[in-house]
Design a protein around this motif. Structure first.
Motif, short mmCIF file in Angstrom:
data_model
loop_
_atom_site.label_atom_id
_atom_site.label_comp_id
_atom_site.label_asym_id
_atom_site.label_seq_id
_atom_site.Cartn_x
_atom_site.Cartn_y
_atom_site.Cartn_z
N ASP A 83 5.58 6.38 -3.32
CA ASP A 83 6.32 5.23 -2.79
C ASP A 83 7.20 5.65 -1.61
O ASP A 83 7.42 4.88 -0.69
CB ASP A 83 7.21 4.61 -3.87
N PRO A 113 5.95 3.51 3.41
CA PRO A 113 4.72 3.02 4.03
C PRO A 113 5.04 2.29 5.34
O PRO A 113 6.05 1.60 5.45
CB PRO A 113 4.17 2.04 2.99
N MET A 143 0.85 -1.19 0.00
CA MET A 143 0.00 0.00 0.00
C MET A 143 0.89 1.24 0.00
O MET A 143 1.76 1.38 0.84
CB MET A 143 -0.89 -0.02 1.24
N PRO A 144 0.68 2.15 -0.94
CA PRO A 144 1.54 3.34 -1.00
C PRO A 144 1.19 4.36 0.09
O PRO A 144 0.14 4.28 0.72
CB PRO A 144 1.26 3.91 -2.39
N LEU A 145 2.09 5.29 0.23
CA LEU A 145 1.84 6.44 1.09
C LEU A 145 0.89 7.40 0.38
O LEU A 145 0.80 7.39 -0.85
CB LEU A 145 3.14 7.22 1.31
N VAL A 146 0.27 8.25 1.14
CA VAL A 146 -0.40 9.42 0.60
C VAL A 146 0.48 10.60 0.97
O VAL A 146 0.83 10.77 2.14
CB VAL A 146 -1.83 9.60 1.17
N PRO A 149 4.60 6.24 -7.49
CA PRO A 149 4.49 4.78 -7.64
C PRO A 149 4.87 4.26 -9.03
O PRO A 149 5.54 3.25 -9.14
CB PRO A 149 3.01 4.50 -7.36
N ASP A 171 0.26 6.28 7.36
CA ASP A 171 0.70 6.22 5.96
C ASP A 171 0.35 7.48 5.16
O ASP A 171 0.20 7.44 3.94
CB ASP A 171 0.15 4.98 5.25
N THR A 172 0.25 8.60 5.86
CA THR A 172 0.08 9.89 5.20
C THR A 172 1.22 10.80 5.63
O THR A 172 1.46 10.96 6.83
CB THR A 172 -1.27 10.55 5.56
N GLY A 174 -1.36 13.01 -3.47
CA GLY A 174 -1.54 11.76 -4.18
C GLY A 174 -0.66 10.67 -3.61
O GLY A 174 -0.01 10.84 -2.58
N ASP A 175 -0.65 9.55 -4.29
CA ASP A 175 0.13 8.39 -3.84
C ASP A 175 1.62 8.63 -4.03
O ASP A 175 2.04 9.36 -4.94
CB ASP A 175 -0.28 7.14 -4.61
#
Length: 130
Positions: free
Chosen positions: A20, A35, A1-4, A54, A73-74, A17-18
């Motif tokens: 890595d 993440p 799951m990517p970071l925001v 990403p 994860d933000t 946005g997303d």
């Protein structure tokens, strides 16, 4: 799951946005957020922020102080002054660099001139002209 990733200045949201990975320089040194990073709050210096995307590529910005917060994860970067490469006036930055370099050469202890030089050099680096 990517970071925001969120890069915000008072005028606008420069990126949301997303990502890595997000790389920035805090007052304690350079740090990268992936993440799953533990919660974090830090103050930012005058430095480049890199948001690695990403797919591939990155969003780079000149950030002139502010704060970074990591939670769930933000990664949120808040800065009074943040500029994307296309927002940088290269001629103005070069002029500011010359003026600040002259000030620093005549008065090496002038902290305001040193900060102005660092800001101008950062703008030119992010704009890709350094």
């Amino acid at each position: 799951m990517p970071l925001v990733a969120q890069l915000v200045s008072p005028e606008r949201v420069l990126y949301e946005g997303d990502a890595d990975m997000v790389v920035c320089r805090t007052s304690d040194g350079e740090i990268a957020f992936l993440p799953g990073h533990v919660p974090f709050v830090g103050s930012l210096g005058i430095a480049k922020v890199r948001i690695l995307l990403p797919e591939k590529g990155e969003v780079a910005a000149a950030v002139h102080g502010g704060f970074v917060e990591v939670s769930h994860d933000t990664v949120t970067i808040l800065s009074d002054v943040a500029e994307l490469p296309e927002q940088i006036d290269v001629v103005r930055a070069e002029t500011a660099k010359e003026r600040a370099a002259q000030e620093v050469s005549t008065n090496p202890d002038d902290e305001e001139a040193q900060a102005a030089l660092a800001r101008a050099e950062l703008r030119l680096e992010v704009a890709g002209t350094d």
